[in-house]
Write a protein that holds these residues in place. Structure first.
Motif, PDB file in Angstrom:
ATOM      1  N   ARG A 128       1.033  -1.316   0.071  1.00  0.00           N
ATOM      2  CA  ARG A 128       0.022   0.022   0.082  1.00  0.00           C
ATOM      3  C   ARG A 128       0.741   1.258   0.184  1.00  0.00           C
ATOM      4  O   ARG A 128       0.492   2.075  -0.693  1.00  0.00           O
ATOM      5  CB  ARG A 128      -1.067   0.002   1.168  1.00  0.00           C
ATOM      6  CG  ARG A 128      -1.885   0.903   1.364  1.00  0.00           C
ATOM      7  CD  ARG A 128      -2.842   0.914   0.099  1.00  0.00           C
ATOM      8  NE  ARG A 128      -3.910   2.107   0.194  1.00  0.00           N
ATOM      9  CZ  ARG A 128      -3.864   3.146  -0.946  1.00  0.00           C
ATOM     10  NH1 ARG A 128      -3.190   2.825  -2.044  1.00  0.00           N
ATOM     11  NH2 ARG A 128      -4.616   3.889  -0.703  1.00  0.00           N
ATOM     12  N   GLN A 131       2.041   1.709  -3.485  1.00  0.00           N
ATOM     13  CA  GLN A 131       0.955   2.362  -4.279  1.00  0.00           C
ATOM     14  C   GLN A 131       0.857   3.765  -4.109  1.00  0.00           C
ATOM     15  O   GLN A 131       0.648   4.392  -5.049  1.00  0.00           O
ATOM     16  CB  GLN A 131      -0.152   1.556  -4.100  1.00  0.00           C
ATOM     17  CG  GLN A 131      -1.552   1.851  -5.104  1.00  0.00           C
ATOM     18  CD  GLN A 131      -1.059   1.603  -6.529  1.00  0.00           C
ATOM     19  OE1 GLN A 131      -0.628   0.573  -6.925  1.00  0.00           O
ATOM     20  NE2 GLN A 131      -1.087   2.744  -7.117  1.00  0.00           N
ATOM     21  N   ILE A 132       0.671   4.241  -2.781  1.00  0.00           N
ATOM     22  CA  ILE A 132       0.661   5.707  -2.384  1.00  0.00           C
ATOM     23  C   ILE A 132       1.763   6.452  -3.131  1.00  0.00           C
ATOM     24  O   ILE A 132       1.457   7.459  -3.703  1.00  0.00           O
ATOM     25  CB  ILE A 132       0.403   5.794  -1.004  1.00  0.00           C
ATOM     26  CG1 ILE A 132      -0.874   5.084  -0.428  1.00  0.00           C
ATOM     27  CG2 ILE A 132       0.563   7.214  -0.580  1.00  0.00           C
ATOM     28  CD1 ILE A 132      -0.913   5.162   1.206  1.00  0.00           C
ATOM     29  N   THR A 133       2.804   5.859  -2.920  1.00  0.00           N
ATOM     30  CA  THR A 133       3.925   6.636  -3.488  1.00  0.00           C
ATOM     31  C   THR A 133       4.215   6.762  -4.888  1.00  0.00           C
ATOM     32  O   THR A 133       4.230   7.911  -5.513  1.00  0.00           O
ATOM     33  CB  THR A 133       5.446   5.749  -3.073  1.00  0.00           C
ATOM     34  OG1 THR A 133       5.443   5.831  -1.385  1.00  0.00           O
ATOM     35  CG2 THR A 133       6.775   6.396  -3.552  1.00  0.00           C
ATOM     36  N   ASP A 135       1.415   6.741  -6.816  1.00  0.00           N
ATOM     37  CA  ASP A 135       0.297   7.643  -7.246  1.00  0.00           C
ATOM     38  C   ASP A 135       0.576   9.159  -6.963  1.00  0.00           C
ATOM     39  O   ASP A 135       0.436  10.067  -7.908  1.00  0.00           O
ATOM     40  CB  ASP A 135      -1.100   7.407  -6.352  1.00  0.00           C
ATOM     41  CG  ASP A 135      -1.548   5.999  -6.714  1.00  0.00           C
ATOM     42  OD1 ASP A 135      -1.381   5.438  -7.636  1.00  0.00           O
ATOM     43  OD2 ASP A 135      -2.365   5.566  -5.911  1.00  0.00           O
ATOM     44  N   LEU A 156       2.671  11.890   1.650  1.00  0.00           N
ATOM     45  CA  LEU A 156       3.141  10.588   1.619  1.00  0.00           C
ATOM     46  C   LEU A 156       2.860   9.876   3.102  1.00  0.00           C
ATOM     47  O   LEU A 156       2.334   8.810   3.571  1.00  0.00           O
ATOM     48  CB  LEU A 156       4.235  10.269   1.034  1.00  0.00           C
ATOM     49  CG  LEU A 156       4.909   8.861   1.247  1.00  0.00           C
ATOM     50  CD1 LEU A 156       4.165   7.814   0.646  1.00  0.00           C
ATOM     51  CD2 LEU A 156       6.610   8.637   0.788  1.00  0.00           C
ATOM     52  N   HIS A 159      -0.758  10.076   4.429  1.00  0.00           N
ATOM     53  CA  HIS A 159      -1.554   8.980   3.696  1.00  0.00           C
ATOM     54  C   HIS A 159      -1.219   7.560   4.428  1.00  0.00           C
ATOM     55  O   HIS A 159      -2.264   6.853   4.863  1.00  0.00           O
ATOM     56  CB  HIS A 159      -1.411   8.728   2.255  1.00  0.00           C
ATOM     57  CG  HIS A 159      -1.869   9.906   1.403  1.00  0.00           C
ATOM     58  ND1 HIS A 159      -3.564   9.883   1.592  1.00  0.00           N
ATOM     59  CD2 HIS A 159      -1.615  10.819   0.816  1.00  0.00           C
ATOM     60  CE1 HIS A 159      -3.722  10.907   0.741  1.00  0.00           C
ATOM     61  NE2 HIS A 159      -2.828  11.629   0.316  1.00  0.00           N
ATOM     62  N   VAL A 160       0.024   7.173   4.742  1.00  0.00           N
ATOM     63  CA  VAL A 160       0.479   5.997   5.445  1.00  0.00           C
ATOM     64  C   VAL A 160      -0.004   5.995   6.855  1.00  0.00           C
ATOM     65  O   VAL A 160      -0.434   4.973   7.049  1.00  0.00           O
ATOM     66  CB  VAL A 160       2.066   5.877   5.182  1.00  0.00           C
ATOM     67  CG1 VAL A 160       2.487   4.796   6.123  1.00  0.00           C
ATOM     68  CG2 VAL A 160       2.448   5.795   3.644  1.00  0.00           C
ATOM     69  N   GLU A 163      -3.586   5.100   6.723  1.00  0.00           N
ATOM     70  CA  GLU A 163      -3.692   3.876   6.590  1.00  0.00           C
ATOM     71  C   GLU A 163      -3.457   2.808   7.684  1.00  0.00           C
ATOM     72  O   GLU A 163      -4.234   1.887   8.086  1.00  0.00           O
ATOM     73  CB  GLU A 163      -2.626   3.306   5.372  1.00  0.00           C
ATOM     74  CG  GLU A 163      -2.958   2.207   4.801  1.00  0.00           C
ATOM     75  CD  GLU A 163      -4.183   2.510   3.511  1.00  0.00           C
ATOM     76  OE1 GLU A 163      -4.796   1.259   3.400  1.00  0.00           O
ATOM     77  OE2 GLU A 163      -4.351   3.469   3.039  1.00  0.00           O
ATOM     78  N   GLN A 169     -11.004   6.109   4.267  1.00  0.00           N
ATOM     79  CA  GLN A 169     -10.340   7.030   3.174  1.00  0.00           C
ATOM     80  C   GLN A 169     -11.233   8.532   2.981  1.00  0.00           C
ATOM     81  O   GLN A 169     -10.655   9.376   2.852  1.00  0.00           O
ATOM     82  CB  GLN A 169     -10.796   6.139   1.968  1.00  0.00           C
ATOM     83  CG  GLN A 169     -10.106   6.840   0.699  1.00  0.00           C
ATOM     84  CD  GLN A 169      -8.451   6.698   0.410  1.00  0.00           C
ATOM     85  OE1 GLN A 169      -8.204   5.578   1.166  1.00  0.00           O
ATOM     86  NE2 GLN A 169      -7.862   7.442   0.188  1.00  0.00           N
TER      87      GLN A 169
END
Length: 288
Positions: A128, A131-133, A135, A156, A159-160, A163, A169
């Motif tokens: 995950r 994927q965030i990185t 995006d 970054l 978001h992590v 998560e 979300q």
């Protein structure tokens, strides 16, 4: 105390260096001021806007000595009048955490977080995070300059951490905006009013989120903290809310600044960049 902590008068140059720490130029490039202070006033008296007399420590060994000295405390309740002058009443509900406590309370809170912040939980986030990185990088334009701090370095880790905690979300943007308001608020009546509103909203949100995690637990970190609270009584209600807050707020800043500083130094030192990108092993060493 050691000689490094002895009280001494500042020269005009040292006083100027201390005053410079509040200037726009200092914030753009603080290193020359810090270098001068390390040489001439390693423990420098300051008068910040909040009015509580402060000391700025700029040498590594002095900082370690201060942090380990039992005569110096991080317990906000031990200096509650000064705490009120700096942060106001509204902050107390969010600051009952390890950042504002001494052993044995600090030791207990850190152990609880450490027991829930397991390598397995972090490892499960690897795909995950990747994927965030990707995006965030895909969203950066390739044909013009990009300010990486707001576009990549701060989003970054935020978001992590959302998560990791299990923040839904569709609720992350609002939680992040409240956190940013708390982080950026200065002093004065208007700033204080904005701070109180943002802190109240965050506190109410976290109380509600914890209640939802209690009803419908998941595999995220916040549910694990709720379980530790309910089963062991290891956390008080205040500590549970405040620990969730400190993980959300304080957890992202060091990573964001580390990313920004690392990228800046690699871009301004081409030889170091070349060495870091020479092969996979070199890149891994540079990241570590």
């Amino acid at each position: 105390m050691t000689q490094a902590f002895a009280s001494e008068e500042l020269s005009s140059e040292e006083a100027a260096a201390a005053a410079a720490s509040c200037s726009r130029e200092f914030r753009a490039n603080p290193h020359p001021v810090y270098a001068r202070l390390r040489e001439t006033a390693p423990v420098c008296p300051m008068s910040p806007p909040h009015g509580v007399e402060t000391y700025l420590i700029t040498r590594h060994d002095d900082a370690r000595a201060a942090l380990a000295d039992p005569r110096l405390s991080k317990d906000m309740y031990g200096a509650i009048d000064a705490y009120h002058r700096i942060f106001g009443d509204s902050s107390i509900a969010l600051d009952d955490n390890m950042l504002f406590s001494d052993p044995p309370k600090h030791t207990r809170l850190r152990r609880i977080v450490g027991n829930t912040f397991t390598p397995k939980r972090v490892q499960s986030l690897r795909s995950r995070v990747q994927q965030i990185t990707e995006d965030l990088l895909d969203a950066c334009p390739a044909s013009q300059p990009v300010n990486l701090l707001p576009e990549f370095c701060f989003p970054l880790p935020l978001h992590v951490i959302c998560e990791l905690l299990g923040i839904p979300q569709n609720e992350r943007k609002q939680a992040q905006e409240w956190s940013a308001t708390v982080a950026q608020t200065g002093f004065g009546p208007e700033a204080r009013a904005r701070l109180e509103v943002a802190e109240g909203n965050l506190r109410d949100y976290l109380v509600d989120l914890i209640a939802r995690k209690r009803q419908e637990p998941d595999d995220a970190l916040l549910s694990a903290l709720v379980e530790a609270h309910d089963q062991e009584g290891a956390l008080t209600d205040h500590e549970l809310v405040s620990t969730a807050w400190v993980l959300l707020f304080a957890g992202h800043k060091s990573t964001a600044y580390q990313l920004g500083n690392a990228l800046y130094h690699l871009l301004t030192q081409p030889e170091q960049k070349r060495l870091a990108l020479r092969d996979e092993r070199s890149t891994a060493a540079a990241v570590e």
